[in-house]
Write an enzyme that holds these catalytic residues in place. Structure first.
Site, PDB file in Angstrom:
ATOM      1  N   ASP A 303       0.859  -1.177   0.000  1.00  0.00           N
ATOM      2  CA  ASP A 303       0.000   0.000   0.000  1.00  0.00           C
ATOM      3  C   ASP A 303       0.903   1.238   0.000  1.00  0.00           C
ATOM      4  O   ASP A 303       2.087   1.162   0.333  1.00  0.00           O
ATOM      5  CB  ASP A 303      -0.878  -0.035   1.255  1.00  0.00           C
ATOM      6  N   ASP A 494      -1.842  -0.881   5.906  1.00  0.00           N
ATOM      7  CA  ASP A 494      -2.134  -0.366   7.241  1.00  0.00           C
ATOM      8  C   ASP A 494      -3.583   0.065   7.453  1.00  0.00           C
ATOM      9  O   ASP A 494      -3.987   0.291   8.589  1.00  0.00           O
ATOM     10  CB  ASP A 494      -1.220   0.821   7.554  1.00  0.00           C
ATOM     11  N   ASP A 498      -7.174  -1.976   3.324  1.00  0.00           N
ATOM     12  CA  ASP A 498      -6.163  -2.991   3.011  1.00  0.00           C
ATOM     13  C   ASP A 498      -6.517  -4.363   3.597  1.00  0.00           C
ATOM     14  O   ASP A 498      -5.923  -5.374   3.201  1.00  0.00           O
ATOM     15  CB  ASP A 498      -4.788  -2.573   3.562  1.00  0.00           C
TER      16      ASP A 498
END
Length: 598
Positions: A303, A494, A498
């Protein structure tokens, strides 16, 4: 009532009896051989029955056959050596497991039981279970932080080495986040709790430690399947020894050399040692299965916001019109923004405090959500926001860049300057990506929900292999699944968005220091410190643990096979075979413990 007798205590007692029986027998008391052997044989038969009830097949059967054969053939000295070997091997495995768990279980002893909470009547000592978000906690010098929170005092010096492996204490500014389980290495400070103690980082660690210690890695299950093959090979060699010589003592010697197999010792010790080492560097791996997968990852998907980048807006440039002092503009703007909860306001106030500017109290505030804020600071009219709120500044219109956000500033109704914010790439990100490629990662993919231009700018700066931007949570899952044919996939993220991708990956890793509960729950491992380079270190440890486990298994099986062939050829007596196998077992355990060394 006395304390219950544990399995470990029984194994220690059996070891003592076996050692005394062997010593007494060598001193001339022949019946002592048998007496030393029987408790070990009884415990071994009990373990075999328990495993059969669970559907497990193991090599304990070889040890039982060896001792029974020694009794039937009158090879009581050999039987006593086998008993000592079996009991000693169990003791060594218990010792190795306890040594390997030390880094993780040391965390449990640090768990605080009480906290000093500010109340209406002053400080009160309360159980940590009573801490709630919004409580103000006094953390005294040397105490362990009882709950996750933010610093309310002017400064704090935090030792997070027990959680993150960072040797040097860190000096924190007001508003900084502090993880539970850290130690106060400076003067007492006030902490504003952001989570109940039961949901804090430290409480989560305790739960994860229990999961990790109870789990069984795929490689350990693979070892069980290998054990069946080794058992068949042992039976075949023993049969050949019987057909070639007709001597039952040769068959006994073959069984003795094969007892117990290094498969059942090396793999669990190496896996637990790997879990311990990862915990020491700040990565909590939830299970042995996750550690084994961490050592085989080939595709890394990351990410962007909060993972590759810092996840918070920072002031990167202050542009002013002629006649405006930059420091004065920053001070007045930050003073006004103290009243706003906007993410850019937090970054602006932090930048002003880092610059050592004294902020004033704003008055006559007016804020329009998503547009801007205006008010009076030290008698001056100050306005911050976008063009629709403050008015456009043509002279500064060219500062917009991918990944940057502009905040226009007007003083006393006139344009004054522009504050430029960006979410910077983490300083350790380039080194981390280089390290994971060196550890065996073949493909790195940036997977983000952010705009394409911003994601591509970050991807280019880091040299990733592919950039997938503007992806929804469902599209992130699809992207992860598409990468799986290239090898085991690791997803690092995080946020709540996600969590599905973390669950879909072969192994999901969450940034636990500032990540969400949802991502940590969905992940197989949690990075406890706010540094992504710890992932590369955990991958290195996992690969090393897996390699050492396989090395120990291969060497142990090879040496045991050579010993069985020598015994089948009549070159080893049962007693010599028992001593040889004991040496092999000690060697593979010590080799597996090498994982604990950095």
């Amino acid at each position: 009532m006395g304390r219950p007798v544990t399995g470990q205590a029984l194994r220690r007692a059996a070891l003592a009896v076996a050692a005394l029986g062997l010593a007494a027998g060598l001193a001339g008391v022949a019946p002592a051989y048998r007496l030393g052997m029987l408790p070990v044989l009884g415990l071994l038969l009990w373990d075999i029955l328990q495993k059969l009830r669970r559907g497990d097949a193991g090599l304990d059967l070889l040890a039982a056959l060896s001792m029974a054969g020694a009794l039937l053939l009158g090879e009581e000295l050999a039987g006593a050596v086998i008993a000592l070997m079996v009991a000693g091997g169990a003791f060594l495995e218990d010792f190795a497991r306890a040594r390997a768990r030390r880094e993780m279980t040391a965390l449990l002893a640090r768990q605080p039981r009480h906290a000093a909470r500010h109340g209406a009547a002053g400080l009160e000592e309360v159980p940590i279970e009573a801490i709630r978000p919004g409580d103000r906690i006094l953390v005294r010098q040397g105490e362990v932080v009882p709950a996750d929170g933010t610093l309310e005092s002017d400064v704090a010096v935090i030792d997070a080495s027990a959680l993150t492996g960072e040797a040097a204490p860190r000096r924190l500014a007001p508003g900084a986040g502090i993880l539970s389980g850290s130690s106060n290495a400076g003067e007492a400070f006030d902490l504003l709790a952001t989570k109940p103690a039961a949901e804090s980082t430290f409480a989560g660690i305790i739960r994860l430690v229990a999961q990790a210690q109870a789990s069984k890695a795929p490689m350990a299950r693979l070892a069980d399947r290998w054990a069946l093959g080794f058992l068949a090979a042992t039976a075949a060699i023993a049969l050949l020894a019987w057909l070639a010589s007709g001597d039952p003592r040769r068959v006994l010697a073959v069984l003795v050399v094969a007892t117990p197999c290094p498969l059942i010792l090396a793999v669990p010790v190496a896996i637990i040692a790997g879990l311990s080492r990862c915990a020491a560097v700040g990565v909590l791996v939830k299970s042995g299965a996750a550690l084994e997968l961490l050592g085989r990852v080939r595709v890394l998907m990351l990410d962007k916001t909060g993972t590759l980048t810092e996840g918070r807006a920072r002031l990167v440039e202050t542009l002013v019109l002629p006649g405006v002092d930059p420091a004065d503009l920053l001070r007045l703007a930050a003073s006004l923004d103290q009243a706003s909860a906007h993410v850019l306001a937090v970054g602006l106030v932090a930048a002003a405090r880092e610059a050592g500017l004294a902020l004033a109290t704003p008055m006559a505030l007016r804020e329009v959500a998503g547009a801007g804020i205006a008010g009076i600071v030290e008698g001056r009219s100050v306005a911050l926001g976008g063009p629709e709120f403050v008015g456009d500044f043509p002279a500064l219109a060219d500062v917009q860049a991918p990944g940057a956000a502009r905040v226009l500033v007007a003083l006393d109704g006139a344009p004054a300057g522009v504050l430029v914010f960006a979410d910077p790439v983490r300083a350790e990100a380039p080194a981390m990506l280089a390290a994971v490629r060196a550890a065996g990662i073949r493909r790195v993919v940036l997977l983000s929900g952010d705009r394409l231009a911003i994601a591509e700018a970050v991807g280019r700066s880091l040299g990733v292999d592919a950039v997938l931007a503007e992806r929804s949570p469902a599209e992130k899952v699809a992207a992860v699944l598409r990468e799986k044919p290239a090898g085991p996939v690791l997803m690092l993220g995080d946020g709540v968005n996600d969590a599905p991708a973390l669950a879909a990956a072969d192994i999901g890793v969450a940034m636990g220091a500032r990540g969400t509960v949802a991502s940590a729950e969905a992940a197989d491992a949690v990075v406890l410190v706010d540094r992504i380079d710890r992932l590369a270190e955990a991958m290195r440890i996992a690969r090393r643990a897996r390699g050492i486990a396989l090395q120990s298994v291969g060497a142990g099986i090879g040496l045991s096979t050579l010993g069985m062939l020598a015994a089948a050829a009549g070159q080893l007596t049962p007693v010599q075979g028992a001593v040889l196998q004991e040496g092999i077992d000690v060697a593979v355990i010590l080799n597996a413990l090498r994982v604990l060394r950095g």
